[in-house]
Scaffold this active site. Sequence first.
Site, short mmCIF file in Angstrom:
data_model
loop_
_atom_site.label_atom_id
_atom_site.label_comp_id
_atom_site.label_asym_id
_atom_site.label_seq_id
_atom_site.Cartn_x
_atom_site.Cartn_y
_atom_site.Cartn_z
N LYS A 76 0.84 -1.22 0.00
CA LYS A 76 0.00 0.00 0.00
C LYS A 76 0.86 1.26 0.00
O LYS A 76 0.56 2.23 -0.69
CB LYS A 76 -0.95 0.01 1.19
CG LYS A 76 -0.24 0.09 2.53
CD LYS A 76 -0.87 -0.75 3.58
CE LYS A 76 0.23 -1.20 4.52
NZ LYS A 76 0.06 -2.45 5.13
N GLY B 69 0.45 -9.77 18.63
CA GLY B 69 1.02 -9.74 17.27
C GLY B 69 0.22 -8.88 16.31
O GLY B 69 0.50 -8.87 15.11
N LYS C 21 -4.02 3.54 2.47
CA LYS C 21 -5.15 2.78 1.91
C LYS C 21 -6.22 3.70 1.36
O LYS C 21 -6.77 3.45 0.28
CB LYS C 21 -5.70 1.84 2.99
CG LYS C 21 -4.72 0.70 3.33
CD LYS C 21 -5.13 -0.04 4.59
CE LYS C 21 -4.18 -1.22 4.87
NZ LYS C 21 -4.36 -1.81 6.20
#
Length: 427
Positions: free
Chosen positions: A103, A185, A203
């Site tokens: 992106k 995570g 984005k």
Amino acid sequence: MTVKIGLVGTGTVGGGVIDIIHNHKEDFKNRLGIDIELVRVCSLNKAEAEAHGAGDIFTPDFNEIINDPDIDIVIELIGGTGVAHAIVTNALRAGKNVVTANKALMATAGEEIFGLAKEANVEIAFEASVGGGIPIIDPLKHSLISNEISSVLGIVNGTTNYMLTRMDEDGMPYDEVLAEAQAKGFAEANPSADVDGFDAAAKIAILASIAFNSRVVMDDVHTEGISNIQPIDLKTGHEMGYAVKLLAIAHRMPEGIDVRVHPTMIPEQHQMAKVNGVYNAIYVTGDAVGETMFFGEGAGAGPAASAVMGDVLEVSRHIALGIPPIVGCTCSEKLPIAPFENLQTRYYIRLLVPDRVGVLARAADVFARHDASLRSVSQEGTKDHDAVNLIFVTHEACEANIRAALAELAAMGDMLLADPTVIRVED
Ligand code: HSE
């Protein structure tokens, strides 16, 4: 027909791609009549390739992929705008079709990349760059092409959506919720790209470019993150009938494209308000289709690899049928970017101030002198008896005036005990 693939990057998504090719090779042959053959895998970490059964086709040198005349499609999954830029641009120059999930690269160097793809008469596909497994770029370019799109609203960062959900449902303070997201995570050790809104900005730049047929780059996007948000903001939001989301917003306005990322209050009954946890959603409004929402998992090996492979198989289909690139750059217009300072909206503003006589009156006076009419004012004590949260909700006001008011409050020196929390209210 065999289509040969070279993959660069064997991390989470790259591993997922290798697994899908291994597990579904026969299905691809049956569905498309194409043998998808992964012939080379490159990364800095051979053990990752070996863990996915690709040790025998491993190379540490991406040039071996770019310069291999047999390879039809290069998949770039290392991310960032450094080495990835060299890989993608050189692969295009070498006449390879490229599929990427990058992106940041597409939101900063999109024009150059599309230009190179056009020159080489090859395809560049990047569905996985936005919304993980959610199909959104392909629908915007194909299924919705007959529409004039008026707005795209996205919850496009799963990490921050998870953090806001935890603060909302469990009242956990920002620091605790960030530590938890890192332990699970979701958030990186350096969480800035997610919590400061940059991931979402890249984005929405990509989505706005496609939706409005006009180039929007990351620097065009006014970007604010969630680091000033605390559970009290979500609680107060609910009392007002709103959910707080890190919203990526793009509107087509008469004066140009209004494009921004910031914490936003959206009505609780809106479908986007119900998108919780690590999920992503993108809400598109077009003149023919009306309102439509795309929902799903925005990150992770399976979802992102699903989007990458969708692109790989579509490009493979074109190669097999001898079809030249169908959709290249879609930015046929040159719309201006609407100045953020001209934004007119309602504001939720929380100020942590000393609990002293006259503080509320002085703050209210500052807003009044900057033409920001107050709709409601409330005060909530903190554990520290010398400090209180003053919460102002304005009527519709101008961004430039709100900024000037906040700058004046900060300059007073004895008013603000922390940076103000500003949440724009999107009705
Ligand atoms: N870091 C992103 C997120 C996923 O939290 O949604 C990759 O784009």
